[in-house]
Design a protein around this motif. Structure first.
Motif, PDB file in Angstrom:
ATOM      1  N   ILE A 171      -3.867   0.294   3.382  1.00 52.30           N
ATOM      2  CA  ILE A 171      -3.951   1.525   2.589  1.00 52.30           C
ATOM      3  C   ILE A 171      -4.699   1.250   1.286  1.00 52.30           C
ATOM      4  CG2 ILE A 171      -2.604   3.345   1.455  1.00 52.30           C
ATOM      5  CD1 ILE A 171      -0.317   2.630   3.450  1.00 52.30           C
ATOM      6  N   LYS A 172      -5.747   2.018   1.048  1.00 54.17           N
ATOM      7  CA  LYS A 172      -6.569   1.875  -0.152  1.00 54.17           C
ATOM      8  C   LYS A 172      -6.670   3.222  -0.862  1.00 54.17           C
ATOM      9  CE  LYS A 172      -7.687  -2.478   0.647  1.00 54.17           C
ATOM     10  NZ  LYS A 172      -7.231  -3.567  -0.232  1.00 54.17           N
ATOM     11  N   CYS A 220      -1.750  11.365  -1.318  1.00 56.17           N
ATOM     12  CA  CYS A 220      -2.117  10.765  -0.020  1.00 56.17           C
ATOM     13  C   CYS A 220      -2.969  11.755   0.765  1.00 56.17           C
ATOM     14  CB  CYS A 220      -0.867  10.422   0.776  1.00 56.17           C
ATOM     15  SG  CYS A 220       0.282   9.304  -0.060  1.00 56.17           S
ATOM     16  N   ASP A 221      -3.938  11.224   1.497  1.00 56.90           N
ATOM     17  CA  ASP A 221      -4.772  12.118   2.307  1.00 56.90           C
ATOM     18  C   ASP A 221      -4.042  12.490   3.602  1.00 56.90           C
ATOM     19  OD1 ASP A 221      -4.980   9.927   3.951  1.00 56.90           O
ATOM     20  OD2 ASP A 221      -7.167   9.825   3.928  1.00 56.90           O
ATOM     21  N   THR A 246      -7.534   2.750   5.773  1.00 53.87           N
ATOM     22  CA  THR A 246      -8.894   2.285   6.084  1.00 53.87           C
ATOM     23  C   THR A 246      -8.971   1.622   7.461  1.00 53.87           C
ATOM     24  OG1 THR A 246      -8.471   0.174   4.970  1.00 53.87           O
ATOM     25  CG2 THR A 246      -9.439   1.960   3.640  1.00 53.87           C
ATOM     26  N   GLU A 247      -7.863   1.015   7.910  1.00 56.32           N
ATOM     27  CA  GLU A 247      -7.829   0.371   9.222  1.00 56.32           C
ATOM     28  C   GLU A 247      -6.385   0.022   9.574  1.00 56.32           C
ATOM     29  OE1 GLU A 247      -9.342  -3.644   9.513  1.00 56.32           O
ATOM     30  OE2 GLU A 247      -9.213  -3.881   7.339  1.00 56.32           O
ATOM     31  N   PHE A 248      -6.163  -0.296  10.852  1.00 57.02           N
ATOM     32  CA  PHE A 248      -4.858  -0.784  11.290  1.00 57.02           C
ATOM     33  C   PHE A 248      -4.977  -2.277  11.564  1.00 57.02           C
ATOM     34  CE2 PHE A 248      -4.427   3.729  12.223  1.00 57.02           C
ATOM     35  CZ  PHE A 248      -3.150   3.989  11.726  1.00 57.02           C
ATOM     36  N   GLY A 292       0.815  -1.215   0.000  1.00 60.73           N
ATOM     37  CA  GLY A 292       0.000   0.000   0.000  1.00 60.73           C
ATOM     38  C   GLY A 292       0.847   1.262   0.000  1.00 60.73           C
ATOM     39  N   LEU A 293       1.918   1.247   0.791  1.00 59.50           N
ATOM     40  CA  LEU A 293       2.795   2.425   0.853  1.00 59.50           C
ATOM     41  C   LEU A 293       3.517   2.658  -0.479  1.00 59.50           C
ATOM     42  CD1 LEU A 293       4.459   2.256   4.396  1.00 59.50           C
ATOM     43  CD2 LEU A 293       3.018   4.104   3.493  1.00 59.50           C
TER      44      LEU A 293
END
Length: 325
Positions: free
Chosen positions: A246-247, A154-155, A256-258, A143-144
């Motif tokens: 990461i999406k 990136c947000d 989106t989540e950890f 994702g990274l």
């Protein structure tokens, strides 16, 4: 306490035999209670000492009564009452620990198998952790790398994560972060903790498979402590890692989540069969033989003790010769 020759107080063979019996009584009772408690040795030695002291006191009192030089009939009654207490109370009371030890000892191969099963449950938890974290690290790394590719946006949430973890907006930096996490969570950093477990596991297997009767009960408690510690540590490693999923959403990469997971022994630590097997009561013919031998050894001192056959006129029978009964 022990029988002695009228002319001296030197240690006799009967004394030695009785001492051997009392020591054996103490040791086997301690082992039995240690097995029965599953390694919780706090009160085991106390119970064993009290039981042994009780038997030793009765032995001493029987010998004293048997050798009394005055009021022979009275002391004979006291002697036989004490002997009855020894047989009816002391022997059964001292048998529980011995019976439990030998009942477990007779099934030691089953106990060894249960120990291995419990260790396999801990092994599986480590395997599950490594599998989960490897996938999580890979997912975060992928994702990274996608988020830091040229032209990607990136947000704020992802940018903050990257800033906190010193990840710049390059795929090389993302790949470096992934390598660092692998080293820390499933590589050298993790292996230090895992090797500590392996060393403790080897010690448990050595003590139990070699059937070190002194160390076996302690291993049951140690295994539970290791399992509880591993559960906490592996869960903490997973939670502290904070590896994000990461999406890409509406043209911006975001978290989106950890990824985290609680790691527990399958069925819980209470499912361990090793400790249950040590605590399970049973019956052993070997124990019956040992109990009889121990008390024969102890009572041998009483059996061969001198019995007064004359009633002293004065307090010191040997000075006046006594009066034959």
């Amino acid at each position: 306490m022990m029988a002695h020759n009228k002319k001296n107080n030197s240690i006799t063979i009967a004394n030695v035999i009785a001492i051997i019996g009392l020591v054996a009584l103490l040791v086997f009772n301690y082992l039995g209670y240690a097995y029965r408690s599953g390694g919780e040795t706090g009160w085991d030695i106390v119970f064993s000492l009290l039981i042994t002291a009780f038997c030793a006191f009765l032995l001493w009192f029987m010998i004293k009564a048997k050798g009394a030089a005055n009021n022979l009939e009275k002391w004979k009654i006291i002697e036989y009452v004490t002997l009855a207490i020894y047989i009816v109370v002391a022997i059964p009371l001292s048998s529980f620990g011995i019976m439990h030890f030998f009942a477990v000892n007779d099934k030691k191969e089953d106990v060894k198998a249960l120990m291995q099963n419990d260790l396999q449950k801990i092994d599986k938890m480590f395997t599950d952790y490594k599998s989960f974290m490897s996938v999580a690290i890979s997912a975060t790394g992928t994702g990274l790398k996608e988020a830091t590719a040229a032209g990607q946006v990136c947000d704020e949430k992802l940018n903050k994560f990257m800033e906190e973890n010193r990840v710049s907006h390059t795929t090389e930096s993302a790949a470096n972060f992934e390598r660092l996490q692998k080293t820390k969570l499933v590589g050298a950093g993790f292996e230090t903790f895992y090797q500590q477990y392996i060393d403790e596991k080897t010690g448990i297997e050595s003590a139990v498979n070699g059937w070190n009767i002194i160390l076996v009960p302690r291993q049951a408690k140690l295994m539970e402590e290791i399992a509880a510690s591993a559960q906490d540590e592996l869960t903490k490693l997973s939670e502290d890692a904070r590896l994000p999923v990461i999406k890409k959403d509406n043209g911006r990469h975001t978290i989106t989540e950890f990824q985290k997971q609680m790691f527990n022994i399958e069925g819980g630590i209470e499912s361990f069969g090793f400790k249950k097997a040590l605590k399970k009561s049973g019956f052993s013919i070997t124990a019956i033989v040992v109990i009889l031998l121990i008390h024969i050894f102890i009572l041998f001192n009483y059996i061969v003790a001198h019995r007064a056959l004359t009633l002293g006129i004065n307090k010191k029978t040997e000075e006046d010769g006594g009066k034959a009964l």
